[in-house]
Motif scaffolding. Structure first.
Motif, PDB file in Angstrom:
ATOM      1  N   LEU A 144       0.969  -1.106  -0.154  1.00 18.71           N
ATOM      2  CA  LEU A 144      -0.131   0.052   0.094  1.00 18.71           C
ATOM      3  C   LEU A 144       0.969   1.334   0.174  1.00 18.71           C
ATOM      4  N   ASN A 145       0.704   2.124  -0.757  1.00 19.24           N
ATOM      5  CA  ASN A 145       1.113   3.394  -0.793  1.00 19.24           C
ATOM      6  C   ASN A 145       0.460   4.616  -0.020  1.00 19.24           C
ATOM      7  N   LEU A 146       0.656   4.424   1.218  1.00 18.01           N
ATOM      8  CA  LEU A 146      -0.170   4.972   2.253  1.00 18.01           C
ATOM      9  C   LEU A 146      -0.349   6.640   1.780  1.00 18.01           C
ATOM     10  N   PRO A 147       0.672   7.169   1.514  1.00 15.81           N
ATOM     11  CA  PRO A 147       0.466   8.754   1.207  1.00 15.81           C
ATOM     12  C   PRO A 147      -0.371   8.818  -0.096  1.00 15.81           C
ATOM     13  N   ALA A 148      -0.072   7.948  -1.168  1.00 17.30           N
ATOM     14  CA  ALA A 148      -1.103   8.217  -2.261  1.00 17.30           C
ATOM     15  C   ALA A 148      -2.321   7.781  -1.774  1.00 17.30           C
ATOM     16  N   ALA A 149      -2.706   6.893  -1.261  1.00 13.76           N
ATOM     17  CA  ALA A 149      -4.056   6.329  -0.742  1.00 13.76           C
ATOM     18  C   ALA A 149      -4.944   7.537   0.070  1.00 13.76           C
ATOM     19  N   VAL A 150      -4.073   8.200   1.139  1.00 15.93           N
ATOM     20  CA  VAL A 150      -4.582   9.217   1.724  1.00 15.93           C
ATOM     21  C   VAL A 150      -5.176  10.328   0.721  1.00 15.93           C
ATOM     22  N   LEU A 151      -4.066  10.910   0.112  1.00 14.31           N
ATOM     23  CA  LEU A 151      -4.248  11.996  -1.033  1.00 14.31           C
ATOM     24  C   LEU A 151      -5.434  11.748  -1.802  1.00 14.31           C
ATOM     25  N   ALA A 152      -5.323  10.408  -2.379  1.00 15.19           N
ATOM     26  CA  ALA A 152      -6.532  10.038  -3.320  1.00 15.19           C
ATOM     27  C   ALA A 152      -7.694  10.193  -2.830  1.00 15.19           C
ATOM     28  N   GLY A 153      -7.882   9.662  -1.613  1.00 17.36           N
ATOM     29  CA  GLY A 153      -9.091   9.555  -0.845  1.00 17.36           C
ATOM     30  C   GLY A 153      -9.645  11.076  -0.414  1.00 17.36           C
ATOM     31  N   GLY A 154      -8.683  11.862  -0.153  1.00 18.53           N
ATOM     32  CA  GLY A 154      -9.154  13.248   0.392  1.00 18.53           C
ATOM     33  C   GLY A 154      -9.544  13.938  -0.670  1.00 18.53           C
ATOM     34  N   LEU A 155      -8.907  13.784  -1.951  1.00 19.06           N
ATOM     35  CA  LEU A 155      -9.235  14.733  -3.001  1.00 19.06           C
ATOM     36  C   LEU A 155     -10.899  14.119  -3.480  1.00 19.06           C
TER      37      LEU A 155
END
Length: 172
Positions: A9-20
């Protein structure tokens, strides 16, 4: 097929993608509610986010604070709550969905309906934030159920695309 996805899991990418995705889906849900309003004007005079905050002791003067745009008084505190809820669950969906693909079954339809049942039929009526299930009009149930599906499908589509692009970019 395994219940868990074993890719990293690319956690920073997942958090940014989910936030956007949560911002976009929050706009979709607001639009949905303009087409199929879930509540009567009387019940919207103090909407559920405002009621919840007031239950926690936030004064009405703040919960009903507005900003003005194009001649409209808009409830900025309600919007903060609305987008906070939307982005929180979009990030949760994106992160968990990358590790547990079953969460994303049918593009998030079941996840969205689960959130609707949990909050609109369970938690909020139990807290007295909204009326009991039987005292909510059928039109409210229809609008909220379908609105939660549209909201989560938007999270699924937008979040997946942003996540895919971010992960691909990080591999370059």
């Amino acid at each position: 097929m395994s219940f868990f996805n074993h890719h990293s899991l690319n956690l920073p990418a997942a958090v940014l993608a989910g936030g956007l995705a949560g911002i976009v889906s929050g706009l979709v849900k607001l639009g949905w509610e303009n087409v199929l309003p879930p509540r009567t004007e009387e019940r919207d005079a103090t909407n559920p986010p405002q009621t919840l905050l007031q239950q926690f002791g936030v004064p009405e003067k703040l919960t009903h604070a507005t900003y003005h745009y194009s001649g409209h008084a808009l409830p900025w505190v309600s919007y903060v709550m609305h987008f906070g809820f939307s982005t929180t669950f979009a990030v949760l969906y994106q992160v968990l969905g990358e590790k547990i693909p079953a969460i994303k079954k049918d593009a998030g339809t079941w996840f969205g309906l689960t959130i609707w049942v949990a909050f609109h039929l369970g938690i909020m009526p139990a807290m007295g934030t909204v009326p009991s299930i039987k005292d909510q009009p059928k039109t409210e149930h229809i609008s909220e159920a379908l609105g939660h599906v549209a909201w989560m499908v938007t999270n699924d589509l937008v979040g997946d695309e942003i996540y895919r692009r971010l992960v691909a970019k990080s591999r370059q």
